[in-house]
Write an enzyme that holds these catalytic residues in place. Structure first.
Site, PDB file in Angstrom:
ATOM      1  N   HIS A 139       0.864  -1.174   0.000  1.00  0.00           N
ATOM      2  CA  HIS A 139       0.000   0.000   0.000  1.00  0.00           C
ATOM      3  C   HIS A 139       0.903   1.227   0.000  1.00  0.00           C
ATOM      4  CE1 HIS A 139      -3.357   2.609   0.743  1.00  0.00           C
ATOM      5  NE2 HIS A 139      -2.810   3.072   1.856  1.00  0.00           N
ATOM      6  N   GLY A 154       3.373   4.680   3.811  1.00  0.00           N
ATOM      7  CA  GLY A 154       2.825   5.371   4.971  1.00  0.00           C
ATOM      8  C   GLY A 154       1.392   4.938   5.218  1.00  0.00           C
ATOM      9  N   GLU A 155       0.898   5.284   6.390  1.00  0.00           N
ATOM     10  CA  GLU A 155      -0.476   4.931   6.748  1.00  0.00           C
ATOM     11  C   GLU A 155      -1.469   5.647   5.842  1.00  0.00           C
ATOM     12  OE1 GLU A 155      -1.437   2.700   8.947  1.00  0.00           O
ATOM     13  OE2 GLU A 155       0.654   2.223   9.422  1.00  0.00           O
ATOM     14  N   GLY A 157      -4.136   8.066   4.549  1.00  0.00           N
ATOM     15  CA  GLY A 157      -4.470   9.433   4.924  1.00  0.00           C
ATOM     16  C   GLY A 157      -3.288  10.300   5.272  1.00  0.00           C
ATOM     17  N   VAL A 158      -2.062   9.777   5.175  1.00  0.00           N
ATOM     18  CA  VAL A 158      -0.890  10.566   5.550  1.00  0.00           C
ATOM     19  C   VAL A 158      -0.489  11.555   4.455  1.00  0.00           C
ATOM     20  CG1 VAL A 158       0.963   9.076   4.627  1.00  0.00           C
ATOM     21  CG2 VAL A 158       1.334  10.339   6.765  1.00  0.00           C
ATOM     22  N   GLY A 159      -1.000  11.360   3.223  1.00  0.00           N
ATOM     23  CA  GLY A 159      -0.713  12.321   2.157  1.00  0.00           C
ATOM     24  C   GLY A 159       0.114  11.764   1.006  1.00  0.00           C
ATOM     25  N   LYS A 160       0.111  10.465   0.828  1.00  0.00           N
ATOM     26  CA  LYS A 160       0.934   9.856  -0.235  1.00  0.00           C
ATOM     27  C   LYS A 160       0.456  10.271  -1.626  1.00  0.00           C
ATOM     28  CE  LYS A 160       0.133   5.662   1.137  1.00  0.00           C
ATOM     29  NZ  LYS A 160      -0.726   5.970   2.299  1.00  0.00           N
ATOM     30  N   ASP A 178      -1.715   3.957  -4.649  1.00  0.00           N
ATOM     31  CA  ASP A 178      -2.516   3.142  -3.737  1.00  0.00           C
ATOM     32  C   ASP A 178      -1.982   1.716  -3.614  1.00  0.00           C
ATOM     33  OD1 ASP A 178      -4.631   2.916  -1.876  1.00  0.00           O
ATOM     34  OD2 ASP A 178      -5.753   1.760  -3.351  1.00  0.00           O
ATOM     35  N   GLU A 203      -6.094   8.655  -6.675  1.00  0.00           N
ATOM     36  CA  GLU A 203      -7.245   9.081  -5.879  1.00  0.00           C
ATOM     37  C   GLU A 203      -6.829  10.178  -4.914  1.00  0.00           C
ATOM     38  OE1 GLU A 203     -10.004   7.830  -2.126  1.00  0.00           O
ATOM     39  OE2 GLU A 203      -8.376   6.512  -2.776  1.00  0.00           O
ATOM     40  N   ARG A 244      18.414  14.446  12.166  1.00  0.00           N
ATOM     41  CA  ARG A 244      18.643  15.831  11.752  1.00  0.00           C
ATOM     42  C   ARG A 244      19.814  15.972  10.786  1.00  0.00           C
ATOM     43  NH1 ARG A 244      16.350  19.600  15.267  1.00  0.00           N
ATOM     44  NH2 ARG A 244      17.053  21.115  13.697  1.00  0.00           N
TER      45      ARG A 244
END
Length: 311
Positions: A139, A154-155, A157-160, A178, A203, A244
């Site tokens: 995914h 990423g999970e 809804g994180v913005g992929k 997706d 999407e 960092r």
């Protein structure tokens, strides 16, 4: 176990079907190799892989031609009796009566092609290596940035997808959104592509499904690409200490291959597309032998010790 039907191979290489006494869709190939049964025609079957496609060229046919008809039938029968999936004849060579008889007796399909033997072997092995490669579905999003295949994970809804759309708008290419089908084609190489049903589609929550190829043209998409680098997106955690300087090398394990990666925390105001671009450039720079973080530490403290983190 990955497999490919003989019918698929016949269609891919436009092979002529001379004889077939069973459904070609039911003949399954699971080994990415092809055998030229020269020794086997002389009666030597030690270490013989009967589950491989068999290919006969000029040398094998010349040997069979110098045999008497009865001997030729015996030698071919010994080969076919091993349960080989099919016999391919290259260079449009003539099929003997004994070969037809043995094919019918043991229900072994006979195929033919005008291609040269060595060329066909190379093409078949390349095709089978790809089709039979270990695979998984992830995914995520796969994009090409400056020639590097970047897998964004990423999970939900994180913005992929939003990041992928911005990356495409900046002149790069989308491979998959997706769902990413990943194949391990060698000990060091992973190939990724989109499932055919959703190829070129993306999407965006609030907007719905969009066809990137239709919106931005054919130059904005690509069928498949090598996965060179992984970007792991995660929501910003105030209690977590993030890298960092970039001195620690991270890797993400995919199908047993460690792919260089980074973890990027997501919060409002961060332009993830630009960060992905810079990550791709920085990865290429490291591949060429220069690491800015290590160069800085060397200036300050002398040689530093490499550290590796496996995600």
């Amino acid at each position: 176990m990955p497999s490919v039907s003989l019918k698929r191979i016949i269609d891919e290489f436009k092979l002529e079907v001379i004889t077939s006494y069973t459904s070609l869709d039911e003949v399954i190939i699971q080994v990415a190799d092809v055998t030229r049964p020269g020794l086997q025609l002389t009666g030597f079957f030690d270490h013989f892989g009967a589950n491989r496609l068999q290919l006969i060229g000029n040398m094998e046919m010349a040997y069979l031609d110098q045999c008497a008809p009865k001997e030729r039938l015996v030698r071919l029968s010994n080969l076919f009796a091993r349960g080989i999936p099919a016999l391919i004849i290259s260079r449009d060579l003539e099929v003997s009566t004994e070969m037809l008889v043995a094919s019918k007796r043991y229900n072994v399909p006979l195929l033919r092609t005008p291609q040269a033997t060595s060329d066909l072997i190379s093409a078949l092995i390349k095709f089978l290596n790809l089709e039979l490669a270990p695979h998984t579905t992830l995914h995520g999003v796969l994009v090409e940035i400056y020639g590097e295949g970047i897998l964004i994970l990423g999970e939900s809804g994180v913005g992929k997808s939003e990041t992928a759309m911005e990356i495409v708008k900046r002149g790069h290419r989308l491979i998959a959104d997706d769902l990413v089908e990943v194949k391990r084609v060698s000990d060091t190489t992973l190939l990724g592509q989109a499932p055919e049903m959703i190829r070129h589609l993306i999407e965006i929550r609030g907007l719905g499904i969009m066809d990137v190829k239709e919106l931005y043209g054919v130059s904005s998409v690509k069928i498949q690409d090598t996965i060179n680098f992984v970007i792991n997106l995660e929501l910003w955690d105030e209690n977590k200490v993030y890298e960092r300087l970039g001195t620690k090398e991270e890797y993400t394990d995919i199908l047993g291959i460690k792919v260089p990666s980074i973890t990027i925390p997501v919060r409002p105001g961060r332009n993830l597309a630009i960060i992905a671009e810079v990550a791709a450039i920085n990865f290429r720079q490291k591949q060429m032998g220069y690491n800015a973080a290590e160069a800085l530490l060397t200036r300050l403290f002398g040689n530093t010790e490499d550290k590796t983190v496996l995600i």
